[in-house]
Write an enzyme that holds these catalytic residues in place. Structure first.
Site, PDB file in Angstrom:
ATOM      1  N   CYS A  51      -0.040   3.580 -10.743  1.00  0.00           N
ATOM      2  CA  CYS A  51      -0.769   4.111  -9.585  1.00  0.00           C
ATOM      3  C   CYS A  51      -1.834   3.120  -9.140  1.00  0.00           C
ATOM      4  O   CYS A  51      -2.670   2.708  -9.940  1.00  0.00           O
ATOM      5  CB  CYS A  51      -1.409   5.449  -9.962  1.00  0.00           C
ATOM      6  N   CYS A  54      -5.556   4.547  -9.727  1.00  0.00           N
ATOM      7  CA  CYS A  54      -6.137   4.834 -11.042  1.00  0.00           C
ATOM      8  C   CYS A  54      -7.121   3.729 -11.446  1.00  0.00           C
ATOM      9  O   CYS A  54      -6.974   2.573 -11.051  1.00  0.00           O
ATOM     10  CB  CYS A  54      -5.028   4.966 -12.099  1.00  0.00           C
ATOM     11  N   HIS A 113      -5.749  11.267 -12.505  1.00  0.00           N
ATOM     12  CA  HIS A 113      -4.553  11.214 -11.668  1.00  0.00           C
ATOM     13  C   HIS A 113      -3.873  12.578 -11.517  1.00  0.00           C
ATOM     14  O   HIS A 113      -3.186  12.832 -10.522  1.00  0.00           O
ATOM     15  CB  HIS A 113      -3.565  10.207 -12.297  1.00  0.00           C
ATOM     16  N   ASN A 153      -4.795  13.686   3.481  1.00  0.00           N
ATOM     17  CA  ASN A 153      -3.396  14.100   3.573  1.00  0.00           C
ATOM     18  C   ASN A 153      -2.962  14.432   2.167  1.00  0.00           C
ATOM     19  O   ASN A 153      -2.943  13.565   1.308  1.00  0.00           O
ATOM     20  CB  ASN A 153      -2.512  12.966   4.117  1.00  0.00           C
ATOM     21  N   SER A 161       1.510   9.126   0.254  1.00  0.00           N
ATOM     22  CA  SER A 161       2.449   8.366  -0.554  1.00  0.00           C
ATOM     23  C   SER A 161       1.976   8.209  -1.994  1.00  0.00           C
ATOM     24  O   SER A 161       2.657   7.632  -2.811  1.00  0.00           O
ATOM     25  CB  SER A 161       2.703   7.000   0.081  1.00  0.00           C
ATOM     26  N   HIS A 164      -2.325  10.663  -6.438  1.00  0.00           N
ATOM     27  CA  HIS A 164      -3.686  10.557  -6.980  1.00  0.00           C
ATOM     28  C   HIS A 164      -4.652  11.224  -5.990  1.00  0.00           C
ATOM     29  O   HIS A 164      -4.582  10.963  -4.794  1.00  0.00           O
ATOM     30  CB  HIS A 164      -4.051   9.077  -7.179  1.00  0.00           C
ATOM     31  N   HIS A 166      -7.053  11.817  -3.414  1.00  0.00           N
ATOM     32  CA  HIS A 166      -7.841  10.913  -2.565  1.00  0.00           C
ATOM     33  C   HIS A 166      -7.787  11.347  -1.107  1.00  0.00           C
ATOM     34  O   HIS A 166      -6.894  12.069  -0.693  1.00  0.00           O
ATOM     35  CB  HIS A 166      -7.327   9.475  -2.684  1.00  0.00           C
ATOM     36  N   GLN A 168      -9.297   9.868   3.058  1.00  0.00           N
ATOM     37  CA  GLN A 168      -9.546   8.647   3.801  1.00  0.00           C
ATOM     38  C   GLN A 168     -10.698   8.835   4.786  1.00  0.00           C
ATOM     39  O   GLN A 168     -11.056   9.961   5.124  1.00  0.00           O
ATOM     40  CB  GLN A 168      -8.298   8.243   4.592  1.00  0.00           C
TER      41      GLN A 168
HETATM   42  O1  LIG Z   1      -2.760   5.853   5.394  1.00  0.00           O
HETATM   43  P1  LIG Z   1      -1.550   6.345   4.666  1.00  0.00           P
HETATM   44  O2  LIG Z   1      -1.880   7.401   3.656  1.00  0.00           O
HETATM   45  O3  LIG Z   1      -0.728   5.230   4.100  1.00  0.00           O
HETATM   46  O4  LIG Z   1      -0.628   7.032   5.787  1.00  0.00           O
HETATM   47  C1  LIG Z   1      -0.632   8.384   6.140  1.00  0.00           C
HETATM   48  O5  LIG Z   1      -1.812   8.766   6.837  1.00  0.00           O
HETATM   49  C2  LIG Z   1      -2.063   8.103   8.079  1.00  0.00           C
HETATM   50  C3  LIG Z   1      -3.293   8.720   8.721  1.00  0.00           C
HETATM   51  O6  LIG Z   1      -3.140  10.099   8.997  1.00  0.00           O
HETATM   52  C4  LIG Z   1      -0.845   8.173   9.011  1.00  0.00           C
HETATM   53  O7  LIG Z   1      -1.057   7.325  10.118  1.00  0.00           O
HETATM   54  C5  LIG Z   1       0.453   7.779   8.299  1.00  0.00           C
HETATM   55  O8  LIG Z   1       1.552   8.028   9.159  1.00  0.00           O
HETATM   56  C6  LIG Z   1       0.594   8.595   7.018  1.00  0.00           C
HETATM   57  O9  LIG Z   1       1.770   8.231   6.329  1.00  0.00           O
END
Ligand SMILES: O=P(O)(O)O[C@H]1O[C@H](CO)[C@@H](O)[C@H](O)[C@H]1O
Ligand SMILES: O=P(O)(O)O[C@H]1O[C@H](CO)[C@@H](O)[C@H](O)[C@H]1O
Lengths: 339, 339
Positions: A51, A54, A113, A153, A161, A164, A166, A168
């Protein structure tokens, strides 16, 4: 009134975005033969050597994560917004583009994690909130940053993806679409009524009690009247606060409690790690008078019928308006029941 | 100009919805470890005894489909909009709901279960267009119907639960959000310039040639400058026509050709039956003066990198603004190459 809203197709008005949602309460009986999501049931280890979030592991750009103990923040290695001094503008009125610069960061909520916010203690969630406050303040101070979007997300179905825990932060030079809409509606209301739109809305909801899931002294968790996603919720401070830095220090723990309660209830609903995108809408950092802003945190979870069947926002929703089947009141009742 | 738009983060303006999209051309290099869609590669039979859309089969409500030979239309058995005379309105300005009534229909494109528009002949597609025209006209004539949304959800990933080639029509009493936005922008432009917004936009695109995929005498297929989805396209009539009933009879075949070309190219891109939601935006049927409308058909396909990796419109996109990685110009080049 209530009978009508539970039985016939109608539209509801989102007072923040000033857009409508179509509600079709009678449509829940529809059978489903379409796509089902995969359910990941495997328990994750507390540490995964593969990961990139981590502690102690290497990231895509070669950097090594420190041995962090609670929250760890770094600049996104694949940032959607680049930071620079460019200032570009096309000059055709039908083919219109402009520079957009910014700073994107990743916020690891915990070194563990295996966890998500629902499994973290209130004290641990408080540390995440404190990190959000610091980032909002420091990014917002920069001349080139006029808006700071904090979001998460969660779950593969929400494009995440890495499991873990997290979130943004994407901060940028201009105010994005959704923020512009909410800025306008709150500004107009505040100018006319000299009180905050959400403060007055909350008063109604507290009186009606139909859509509230949880409240403590400082926060309410509810399904907004105009919710789009089946189990969409909002955390709203009872007091009029423009941004998360205005939460009195002693009340951060109450915000953490609200997050803890709703994420735990979500996991119980379909007995799975409930996917969602969450985000905080708050005052822009453009140094304008933003007194009209009342910050709030929203959760947009896609699941509709079970851990594997989601609501698809497709054809009609993309071309016309969002559409939902279960009513906000029915959804609130289901969640409240799980408290 | 072009260099800047292909390399640095910027925003582009959608002249129809008057909203922005964030473009991050440098971000395509990001690795993907997230969710992949399942690829259905099994060839479907021409007739499936379990399909409720195949000719001669029984539907959920017990009705039996006729032995139709080209297009077959029926009222949706689980309509999101109910038809009635109710007239309901809440009276609180922060808790605002209103009656929304309408008629929902399903349009089977072909009795052949194995086909999609890409495999149908131009003559067969023409029959679908003729059916859309009839429905638009007849539904639109009713006093209670002020807008007719024609759309298709294709593929499981777009929430389509039956692979039999079909689309839908949801018609309703009020103008939905997206239509209101496009109504406003086109009205303002037409009032100021005395020409249609899309007609003038098309002139630019035909001059620049960067985003055009295909054109015949009457139609252009292009990636709009402000496209959100990676391979989003639009079919626009060159002449200013308010709705699909204004297509000169001799030109229907050219619209059919445009649909055929783009759906075939889509299938070639990742060598799969390309999923998308498509829809036609056209003049409301509210008997107002809608001279400013210029109808168009859009395709919103979710795939980004391959037949199994889609673009997720999640956190930032839901809370701030849509975001895309590959530019409209690069996407147009890829599609054009497959013609
Ligand atoms: O930034 P990440 O986690 O790689 O990507 C994810 O969040 C982003 C922000 O909402 C989006 O634009 C991506 O399509 C999504 O896969
Ligand atoms: O009507 P269908 O095909 O059953 O349903 C599909 O399209 C509808 C209209 O876009 C959406 O509301 C549904 O979420 C989707 O699953």
């Amino acid at each position: 009134m209530e009978d009508y809203l539970q039985n016939a197709s109608h539209k509801r008005f989102n007072i923040l975005t000033e857009e409508w949602v179509l509600v079709s309460p009678h449509r829940t009986k529809r059978p489903w033969q379409g796509q089902e999501e995969e359910l990941s049931t495997s328990k994750r280890p507390s540490y995964d050597p593969n990961c990139y979030l981590c502690a102690g592991n290497k990231r895509a750009n070669g950097e090594v994560n420190p041995n962090y103990e609670d929250v760890f923040i770094f600049k996104n290695d694949f940032a959607a917004l680049t930071h620079g001094k460019e200032n570009y503008k096309t000059d055709h009125k039908l083919i219109k583009a402009e520079t957009e610069t910014g700073i994107c960061k990743v916020v690891c909520f915990s070194p563990d994690h295996s966890k998500s916010l629902a499994q973290m203690s209130i004290r641990e969630i408080e540390k995440v909130i404190n990190a959000w406050q610091r980032e909002y303040k420091n990014l917002g101070k920069k001349d080139s940053i006029n808006y700071v979007q904090i979001f998460e997300n969660k779950g593969e179905v929400m494009g995440c993806s890495n499991p873990h825990p997290h979130g943004q932060i994407w901060s940028q030079s201009s105010l994005p679409n959704e923020v512009l809409k909410k800025d306008r509606s709150q500004f107009n209301y505040f100018s006319e009524e000299s009180s905050s739109l959400l403060e007055d809305y909350l008063k109604q909801e507290i009186k009606l009690k139909k859509r509230i899931i949880f409240e403590n002294e400082a926060f309410v968790v509810l399904i907004p009247f105009w919710a789009i996603w089946p189990y969409e919720t909002m955390i709203i401070p009872k007091a009029h606060q423009t941004d998360i830095c205005k939460i009195p220090v002693a009340e951060t723990v109450l915000f953490a409690e609200a997050i803890s309660v709703i994420t735990k209830v979500y996991d119980k609903l379909f007995n799975c790690s409930f996917p969602y995108s969450s985000g905080i809408h708050q005052s822009p950092t453009d140094k304008a008078n933003n007194e009209h802003w009342h910050w709030h945190m929203s959760f947009y979870p896609p699941l509709l019928r079970s851990a594997t069947v989601k609501k698809f926002m497709v054809g009609y929703e993309m071309f016309a308006s969002p559409q939902r089947d279960i009513t906000a009141e029915a959804a609130a009742e289901s969640l409240r029941y799980l408290l």
